[in-house]
Design a protein around this motif. Structure first.
Motif, short mmCIF file in Angstrom:
data_model
loop_
_atom_site.label_atom_id
_atom_site.label_comp_id
_atom_site.label_asym_id
_atom_site.label_seq_id
_atom_site.Cartn_x
_atom_site.Cartn_y
_atom_site.Cartn_z
N LEU A 81 -4.13 2.82 21.20
CA LEU A 81 -3.49 1.96 22.20
C LEU A 81 -2.23 2.58 22.79
CD1 LEU A 81 -3.76 -1.41 20.23
CD2 LEU A 81 -5.31 -0.56 21.98
N ALA A 82 -1.75 3.68 22.19
CA ALA A 82 -0.45 4.24 22.58
C ALA A 82 -0.50 5.05 23.87
CB ALA A 82 0.09 5.11 21.44
N GLU A 83 -1.67 5.45 24.33
CA GLU A 83 -1.78 6.26 25.54
C GLU A 83 -2.17 5.32 26.69
OE1 GLU A 83 -2.75 8.55 28.65
OE2 GLU A 83 -4.45 7.58 27.66
N PRO A 84 -1.41 5.30 27.79
CA PRO A 84 -1.64 4.34 28.88
C PRO A 84 -3.06 4.33 29.46
CG PRO A 84 0.47 5.41 29.19
CD PRO A 84 -0.22 6.12 28.05
N ASN A 85 -3.66 5.50 29.67
CA ASN A 85 -5.02 5.51 30.23
C ASN A 85 -6.04 4.93 29.24
OD1 ASN A 85 -4.17 6.59 32.66
ND2 ASN A 85 -4.61 8.69 32.06
N ARG A 86 -5.91 5.26 27.95
CA ARG A 86 -6.81 4.69 26.95
C ARG A 86 -6.64 3.18 26.88
NH1 ARG A 86 -5.70 9.27 23.53
NH2 ARG A 86 -4.14 8.04 22.45
N LEU A 87 -5.39 2.74 26.90
CA LEU A 87 -5.13 1.30 26.86
C LEU A 87 -5.73 0.61 28.08
CD1 LEU A 87 -3.91 -1.18 25.54
CD2 LEU A 87 -1.71 -0.57 26.58
N SER A 88 -5.59 1.22 29.25
CA SER A 88 -6.17 0.64 30.47
C SER A 88 -7.69 0.53 30.35
CB SER A 88 -5.82 1.50 31.69
OG SER A 88 -4.45 1.48 31.93
N VAL A 89 -8.32 1.59 29.87
CA VAL A 89 -9.78 1.58 29.70
C VAL A 89 -10.19 0.51 28.69
CG1 VAL A 89 -11.73 2.93 28.80
CG2 VAL A 89 -10.16 3.96 30.47
N LEU A 90 -9.49 0.44 27.57
CA LEU A 90 -9.81 -0.58 26.55
C LEU A 90 -9.63 -2.00 27.09
CD1 LEU A 90 -8.37 1.02 23.31
CD2 LEU A 90 -10.70 0.19 23.63
N LEU A 91 -8.54 -2.23 27.81
CA LEU A 91 -8.32 -3.57 28.37
C LEU A 91 -9.42 -3.92 29.37
CD1 LEU A 91 -4.45 -3.50 28.85
CD2 LEU A 91 -5.74 -5.14 27.46
N ALA A 92 -9.81 -2.97 30.20
CA ALA A 92 -10.87 -3.23 31.18
C ALA A 92 -12.19 -3.55 30.48
CB ALA A 92 -11.03 -2.03 32.12
N ILE A 93 -12.52 -2.76 29.47
CA ILE A 93 -13.77 -3.01 28.74
C ILE A 93 -13.72 -4.36 28.05
CG2 ILE A 93 -15.19 -2.26 26.78
CD1 ILE A 93 -14.34 0.64 27.50
N HIS A 94 -12.62 -4.64 27.40
CA HIS A 94 -12.49 -5.88 26.62
C HIS A 94 -12.50 -7.12 27.50
CE1 HIS A 94 -11.45 -8.61 23.46
NE2 HIS A 94 -10.26 -8.87 23.95
N ARG A 95 -11.75 -7.07 28.59
CA ARG A 95 -11.59 -8.29 29.40
C ARG A 95 -12.64 -8.45 30.49
NH1 ARG A 95 -5.02 -8.55 29.29
NH2 ARG A 95 -4.90 -9.18 27.11
N ALA A 96 -13.33 -7.35 30.87
CA ALA A 96 -14.34 -7.45 31.94
C ALA A 96 -15.76 -7.41 31.39
CB ALA A 96 -14.14 -6.34 32.96
N GLY A 97 -15.90 -7.18 30.09
CA GLY A 97 -17.24 -7.13 29.51
C GLY A 97 -17.85 -5.75 29.64
N PRO A 98 -19.11 -5.60 29.33
CA PRO A 98 -19.74 -4.28 29.44
C PRO A 98 -19.57 -3.73 30.85
CG PRO A 98 -21.17 -5.79 28.27
CD PRO A 98 -20.03 -6.61 28.82
N ILE A 99 -19.15 -2.46 30.93
CA ILE A 99 -18.80 -1.86 32.22
C ILE A 99 -19.16 -0.38 32.22
CG2 ILE A 99 -16.41 -1.54 31.44
CD1 ILE A 99 -15.51 -2.11 34.35
N ALA A 100 -19.57 0.11 33.39
CA ALA A 100 -19.99 1.50 33.56
C ALA A 100 -18.79 2.41 33.80
CB ALA A 100 -20.96 1.60 34.74
#
Length: 121
Positions: A42-61
Motif C-alpha cells: 500500500l506504500a507505493e502510490p501507483n500500487r495503492l491506486s490500482v488496488l483501490l480501483a480493483i477493490h472499489r470498482a470490482g473486477p477490472i481489465a
C-alpha cells in the motif's frame, strides 16, 4: 516476565506486566512480517491506486485500470504481477479479456478503512 524470550530475559524491565502485554500484542513474528508486506504493498502510490480501483470498482481489465489510474499499461501489468504473486489479486478470464479481482480479505479490510479520496473533475 513469562513472555520475554530467553535471549532478552537478562535485560531489566521498568514494568514487567506492560512488557508482557506488549509482547502479546506484537504476536507471532511471521504474522508481523505478513502485515509489513501488506503495508509495503500500500506504500507505493501507483500500487495503492490500482488496488483501490480493483477493490472499489470490482473486477477490472488492465486497459481500464490504466485509464482509471493514469498509470501506463506496462506499469499496471507489472503492478498486477506483483499483486498476483503476493496472492492479493487474482486474474479471471472473461472471454478474451482478463479482469483482476482483490482476493486478500485483510487488504480489503485495510482499503475499506480508507476514506473515499475525492478528486476534482
Amino acid at each position: 516476565m513469562h513472555l520475554v524470550p530467553e535471549d532478552r530475559a537478562h535485560r531489566r524491565a521498568i514494568d514487567e506486566h506492560t512488557v508482557c502485554e506488549a509482547i502479546a500484542a506484537i504476536g507471532d513474528p511471521e504474522t508481523v512480517r505478513g502485515w509489513a508486506s501488506r503495508f509495503s504493498m500500500l506504500a507505493e502510490p501507483n500500487r495503492l491506486s490500482v488496488l483501490l480501483a480493483i477493490h472499489r470498482a470490482g473486477p477490472i481489465a488492465v486497459t481500464d485500470l490504466a485509464l482509471a489510474t493514469g498509470v501506463n499499461e506496462p506499469a499496471v501489468s507489472q503492478i498486477l504481477r506483483l499483486l498476483r504473486v503476493s496472492n492479493t489479486v487474482v486474474a479471471e478470464k472473461d472471454g478474451r479479456v482478463v479482469r483482476y479481482r482483490l482476493i486478500d480479505h485483510d487488504t480489503a479490510t485495510l482499503l475499506d478503512s480508507l476514506p473515499p479520496l475525492h478528486q476534482a473533475v
